[in-house]
Design an enzyme around this catalytic site. Structure first.
Site, PDB file in Angstrom:
ATOM      1  N   LYS A 154       0.901  -1.308   0.029  1.00 26.52           N
ATOM      2  CA  LYS A 154      -0.386  -0.087   0.279  1.00 26.52           C
ATOM      3  C   LYS A 154       0.616   1.245  -0.259  1.00 26.52           C
ATOM      4  O   LYS A 154       0.676   2.219  -0.872  1.00 26.52           O
ATOM      5  CB  LYS A 154      -0.605   0.042   1.400  1.00 26.52           C
ATOM      6  CG  LYS A 154      -2.160  -1.467   1.367  1.00 26.52           C
ATOM      7  CD  LYS A 154      -2.363  -1.056   2.394  1.00 26.52           C
ATOM      8  CE  LYS A 154      -2.541  -1.961   3.567  1.00 26.52           C
ATOM      9  NZ  LYS A 154      -1.686  -2.879   4.218  1.00 26.52           N
ATOM     10  N   ILE A 155       2.130   1.477   0.805  1.00 31.93           N
ATOM     11  CA  ILE A 155       2.496   2.785   1.155  1.00 31.93           C
ATOM     12  C   ILE A 155       3.911   2.618  -0.192  1.00 31.93           C
ATOM     13  O   ILE A 155       3.746   4.158  -0.956  1.00 31.93           O
ATOM     14  CB  ILE A 155       3.456   2.717   2.423  1.00 31.93           C
ATOM     15  CG1 ILE A 155       2.622   2.610   3.617  1.00 31.93           C
ATOM     16  CG2 ILE A 155       4.518   4.284   2.616  1.00 31.93           C
ATOM     17  CD1 ILE A 155       3.515   2.717   4.849  1.00 31.93           C
ATOM     18  N   ARG A 231      10.654   0.616   8.966  1.00 27.56           N
ATOM     19  CA  ARG A 231      10.885   0.268  10.330  1.00 27.56           C
ATOM     20  C   ARG A 231      11.763   0.510  10.361  1.00 27.56           C
ATOM     21  O   ARG A 231      13.201  -0.477   9.447  1.00 27.56           O
ATOM     22  CB  ARG A 231      10.893  -1.159  10.483  1.00 27.56           C
ATOM     23  CG  ARG A 231       9.040  -1.904  11.078  1.00 27.56           C
ATOM     24  CD  ARG A 231       8.989  -0.978  12.767  1.00 27.56           C
ATOM     25  NE  ARG A 231       7.724  -1.356  12.262  1.00 27.56           N
ATOM     26  CZ  ARG A 231       6.466  -0.118  12.227  1.00 27.56           C
ATOM     27  NH1 ARG A 231       6.250   1.040  11.447  1.00 27.56           N
ATOM     28  NH2 ARG A 231       4.972  -1.227  12.682  1.00 27.56           N
ATOM     29  N   ASP A 255      12.649   8.074   9.167  1.00 26.59           N
ATOM     30  CA  ASP A 255      11.358   8.386  10.011  1.00 26.59           C
ATOM     31  C   ASP A 255      11.122   7.089  11.010  1.00 26.59           C
ATOM     32  O   ASP A 255      10.409   7.446  11.928  1.00 26.59           O
ATOM     33  CB  ASP A 255       9.988   8.388   9.184  1.00 26.59           C
ATOM     34  CG  ASP A 255       8.581   8.842  10.102  1.00 26.59           C
ATOM     35  OD1 ASP A 255       9.365   9.961  10.720  1.00 26.59           O
ATOM     36  OD2 ASP A 255       7.728   8.068  10.145  1.00 26.59           O
ATOM     37  N   GLU A 260      14.439   3.674  18.582  1.00 26.32           N
ATOM     38  CA  GLU A 260      13.755   4.519  18.765  1.00 26.32           C
ATOM     39  C   GLU A 260      12.763   4.168  19.963  1.00 26.32           C
ATOM     40  O   GLU A 260      12.458   5.178  20.437  1.00 26.32           O
ATOM     41  CB  GLU A 260      12.488   4.535  16.976  1.00 26.32           C
ATOM     42  CG  GLU A 260      11.836   3.678  17.291  1.00 26.32           C
ATOM     43  CD  GLU A 260      10.602   3.610  16.152  1.00 26.32           C
ATOM     44  OE1 GLU A 260      11.286   4.226  14.339  1.00 26.32           O
ATOM     45  OE2 GLU A 260       9.504   3.746  16.719  1.00 26.32           O
ATOM     46  N   HIS A 292       8.743   9.712  13.977  1.00 26.54           N
ATOM     47  CA  HIS A 292       7.894   8.033  13.609  1.00 26.54           C
ATOM     48  C   HIS A 292       6.948   8.717  13.672  1.00 26.54           C
ATOM     49  O   HIS A 292       5.810   9.123  14.400  1.00 26.54           O
ATOM     50  CB  HIS A 292       7.985   6.764  14.994  1.00 26.54           C
ATOM     51  CG  HIS A 292       7.394   6.130  13.987  1.00 26.54           C
ATOM     52  ND1 HIS A 292       8.031   4.776  14.271  1.00 26.54           N
ATOM     53  CD2 HIS A 292       6.063   5.741  13.398  1.00 26.54           C
ATOM     54  CE1 HIS A 292       7.437   3.797  13.895  1.00 26.54           C
ATOM     55  NE2 HIS A 292       6.250   4.206  13.734  1.00 26.54           N
ATOM     56  N   ALA A 294       4.812  10.176  10.332  1.00 30.59           N
ATOM     57  CA  ALA A 294       4.838  10.042   9.057  1.00 30.59           C
ATOM     58  C   ALA A 294       2.878   9.553   9.420  1.00 30.59           C
ATOM     59  O   ALA A 294       2.627   9.954   7.744  1.00 30.59           O
ATOM     60  CB  ALA A 294       5.451   8.277   8.613  1.00 30.59           C
ATOM     61  N   PHE A 295       2.501   8.912   9.799  1.00 29.51           N
ATOM     62  CA  PHE A 295       1.461   8.852  10.219  1.00 29.51           C
ATOM     63  C   PHE A 295       0.556  10.015  11.084  1.00 29.51           C
ATOM     64  O   PHE A 295      -0.982  10.003  10.814  1.00 29.51           O
ATOM     65  CB  PHE A 295       1.149   7.334  10.873  1.00 29.51           C
ATOM     66  CG  PHE A 295       1.210   8.436  12.700  1.00 29.51           C
ATOM     67  CD1 PHE A 295       0.419   8.814  13.863  1.00 29.51           C
ATOM     68  CD2 PHE A 295       3.017   8.110  13.688  1.00 29.51           C
ATOM     69  CE1 PHE A 295       0.686   9.186  14.894  1.00 29.51           C
ATOM     70  CE2 PHE A 295       3.030   8.060  13.965  1.00 29.51           C
ATOM     71  CZ  PHE A 295       1.494   8.893  15.293  1.00 29.51           C
TER      72      PHE A 295
HETATM   73  P1  NAD Z   1       1.780  -3.617   2.652  1.00 28.81           P
HETATM   74  O1  NAD Z   1       2.335  -5.087   3.969  1.00 28.81           O
HETATM   75  O2  NAD Z   1       0.571  -2.910   2.026  1.00 28.81           O
HETATM   76  O3  NAD Z   1       2.859  -3.932   2.242  1.00 28.81           O
HETATM   77  C1  NAD Z   1       4.240  -4.855   1.749  1.00 28.81           C
HETATM   78  C2  NAD Z   1       4.705  -5.260   1.349  1.00 28.81           C
HETATM   79  O4  NAD Z   1       5.958  -5.665   1.268  1.00 28.81           O
HETATM   80  C3  NAD Z   1       3.881  -5.954   0.162  1.00 28.81           C
HETATM   81  O5  NAD Z   1       3.543  -6.494  -1.191  1.00 28.81           O
HETATM   82  C4  NAD Z   1       5.020  -7.343   0.313  1.00 28.81           C
HETATM   83  O6  NAD Z   1       4.880  -8.497  -0.368  1.00 28.81           O
HETATM   84  C5  NAD Z   1       6.264  -7.311   0.450  1.00 28.81           C
HETATM   85  N1  NAD Z   1       7.551  -7.660   1.183  1.00 28.81           N
HETATM   86  C6  NAD Z   1       7.263  -8.372   2.454  1.00 28.81           C
HETATM   87  N2  NAD Z   1       8.268  -9.743   2.524  1.00 28.81           N
HETATM   88  C7  NAD Z   1       9.348  -8.443   1.613  1.00 28.81           C
HETATM   89  C8  NAD Z   1      10.349  -8.652   1.426  1.00 28.81           C
HETATM   90  N3  NAD Z   1      11.395  -9.933   2.527  1.00 28.81           N
HETATM   91  N4  NAD Z   1      11.210  -7.993   0.840  1.00 28.81           N
HETATM   92  C9  NAD Z   1      10.792  -7.031  -0.122  1.00 28.81           C
HETATM   93  N5  NAD Z   1       8.992  -6.695  -0.060  1.00 28.81           N
HETATM   94  C10 NAD Z   1       8.782  -7.284   0.841  1.00 28.81           C
HETATM   95  O7  NAD Z   1       2.183  -2.536   4.372  1.00 28.81           O
HETATM   96  P2  NAD Z   1       2.036  -0.977   4.028  1.00 28.81           P
HETATM   97  O8  NAD Z   1       0.929  -0.951   4.533  1.00 28.81           O
HETATM   98  O9  NAD Z   1       2.494  -0.697   2.547  1.00 28.81           O
HETATM   99  O10 NAD Z   1       3.363  -0.579   4.932  1.00 28.81           O
HETATM  100  C11 NAD Z   1       4.878  -1.747   5.071  1.00 28.81           C
HETATM  101  C12 NAD Z   1       5.854  -0.931   5.887  1.00 28.81           C
HETATM  102  O11 NAD Z   1       5.606   0.790   6.802  1.00 28.81           O
HETATM  103  C13 NAD Z   1       5.123  -1.386   7.601  1.00 28.81           C
HETATM  104  O12 NAD Z   1       5.564  -3.391   7.637  1.00 28.81           O
HETATM  105  C14 NAD Z   1       5.216  -0.637   8.489  1.00 28.81           C
HETATM  106  O13 NAD Z   1       6.650  -1.284   9.253  1.00 28.81           O
HETATM  107  C15 NAD Z   1       5.642   0.901   7.305  1.00 28.81           C
HETATM  108  N6  NAD Z   1       4.705   1.925   8.352  1.00 28.81           N
HETATM  109  C16 NAD Z   1       5.388   2.868   8.637  1.00 28.81           C
HETATM  110  C17 NAD Z   1       4.688   3.534   9.116  1.00 28.81           C
HETATM  111  C18 NAD Z   1       5.274   4.815   9.601  1.00 28.81           C
HETATM  112  O14 NAD Z   1       4.700   5.877  10.393  1.00 28.81           O
HETATM  113  N7  NAD Z   1       6.218   4.713   9.702  1.00 28.81           N
HETATM  114  C19 NAD Z   1       3.349   3.643   9.126  1.00 28.81           C
HETATM  115  C20 NAD Z   1       2.705   2.445   8.679  1.00 28.81           C
HETATM  116  C21 NAD Z   1       3.639   1.682   8.330  1.00 28.81           C
END
Ligand code: NAD
Length: 326
Positions: A154-155, A231, A255, A260, A292, A294-295
């Protein structure tokens, strides 16, 4: 239903308090983080609500269970803080917010990229001192350059849309490539070798911890910009520090960081000693770290409150728990 809300900050109260009234729920806001020591504060409540830096280990869950807490609400996507096996043993569902405004998170990644590249933070510092010397603030034009996106969920997809808007060519790596996205997926080594910017958006798991390490960095283009809004533990901080100090890495926008838990969401400026690697990174003007946040947009906070309270409503009404962590 009564909710014991942990690690309260003004922005949480602002978004959760009025919405809880709509649902007829009562929230007690505790400043404390949820830990085995603070779990007792939840006495008399039906649910706890915790965030990324709360700790919900076995001891805390057993105490919460004994106190009559029935459900563990997480106002975040990650659930690594909870001992899921013990929660299951105690019959306490763990309900999370799997997605909240991925656009907000990606926008912060893009903000860090643009700022670290064009040294906006340094220009700001100079201008506040009436110093308008621009020497040393050179960046690169991102248009026409290549961005390597690791993780196209998604992100990652939101980030790709922004980068395409800038005019960057996109290559991607994902453990599970999505053929519907029309992306050029490549192996990691090729992504490292071809990318001017690398941005990481995959989950933290044992297999991805420190995936950005010395070896990975050595395969990257000289002058790469690295962005991490996923992360902290995905990247080895020592290796990042070496990379940016040697000039191999032009700039780092993060971020998140490895340590952290010791720092984020609090003012730690009064500490006399700091984590040496974090201090080393922060002393480099080509490293830009946000804590942290971004949210931290109206849209994401609204979604976090809405989904958290919907999760509790579903539990109260015995409906299907679509956001239960299994
Ligand atoms: P998501 O589940 O929609 O997407 C994660 C993607 O990573 C998927 O396409 C998955 O197939 C892929 N993936 C899994 N294992 C992998 C690997 N070994 N190598 C490469 N790709 C791999 O998740 P999302 O909503 O896009 O979020 C991604 C990450 O962002 C979360 O896991 C979280 O740690 C982080 N996040 C950070 C914040 C913030 O405030 N900074 C907020 C939300 C999420």
């Amino acid at each position: 239903m009564k909710i014991a809300f942990f690690d309260t900050k003004s922005y949480w109260k602002e978004f959760f308090e009025p919405m809880a009234k709509e649902y007829g729920y009562e929230i007690t806001f505790f400043n404390e983080r949820l830990t085995a020591e603070t779990a007792k504060l939840a006495a008399g409540h039906d649910a706890t609500c915790s965030f990324v830096n709360d700790e919900v280990p076995a001891e805390a869950i057993r105490e919460l269970h004994d106190l009559g807490v029935k459900v563990l609400l997480l106002r975040c996507a990650g659930f690594d803080s909870v001992d899921l096996a013990v929660a299951k043993e105690c019959g306490m569902p763990v309900l999370r917010v799997p997605a909240y405004s991925p656009e907000s998170v990606a926008e912060q990644g893009a903000a860090l990229l643009l700022a670290v590249n064009r040294k906006t933070h340094l220009a700001y510092e100079r201008s506040t001192k009436f110093n308008f010397d621009i020497a040393g603030l050179e960046g690169i034009c991102l248009h026409g350059r290549t961005a390597g996106v690791i993780g196209t969920g998604k992100i990652g997809q939101c980030m790709i849309n922004i980068l395409k808007g800038i005019g960057m060519n996109i290559i991607a790596y994902d453990a599970f490539p999505n053929p519907n996205l029309g992306l050029e997926y490549v192996e990691l080594d090729e992504l490292y070798a071809r990318s001017d910017v690398i941005t990481i958006h995959c989950p933290l798991m044992p297999s991805t911890q420190h995936m950005i390490n010395r070896e990975a960095i050595s395969k990257m283009k000289d002058g790469v910009i690295f962005i991490n809004v996923a992360r902290g533990l995905l990247a080895d901080s020592e290796a990042l520090a070496e990379g940016v100090e040697s000039g191999k890495i032009r700039g780092i926008g993060m971020d998140v960081c490895e340590v952290e838990h010791q720092y984020f969401f609090e003012d730690r400026s009064n500490l006399t000693e700091h984590d040496p690697t974090l201090a080393r990174l922060l002393s480099n003007e080509n490293v830009l770290l946000s804590g942290h946040l971004a949210f931290l947009t109206e849209e994401a906070l609204t979604a976090m409150a809405r989904v958290t309270l919907d999760n509790l409503k579903a539990f109260e009404e015995g409906k299907e728990l679509v956001n239960e962590v299994k």
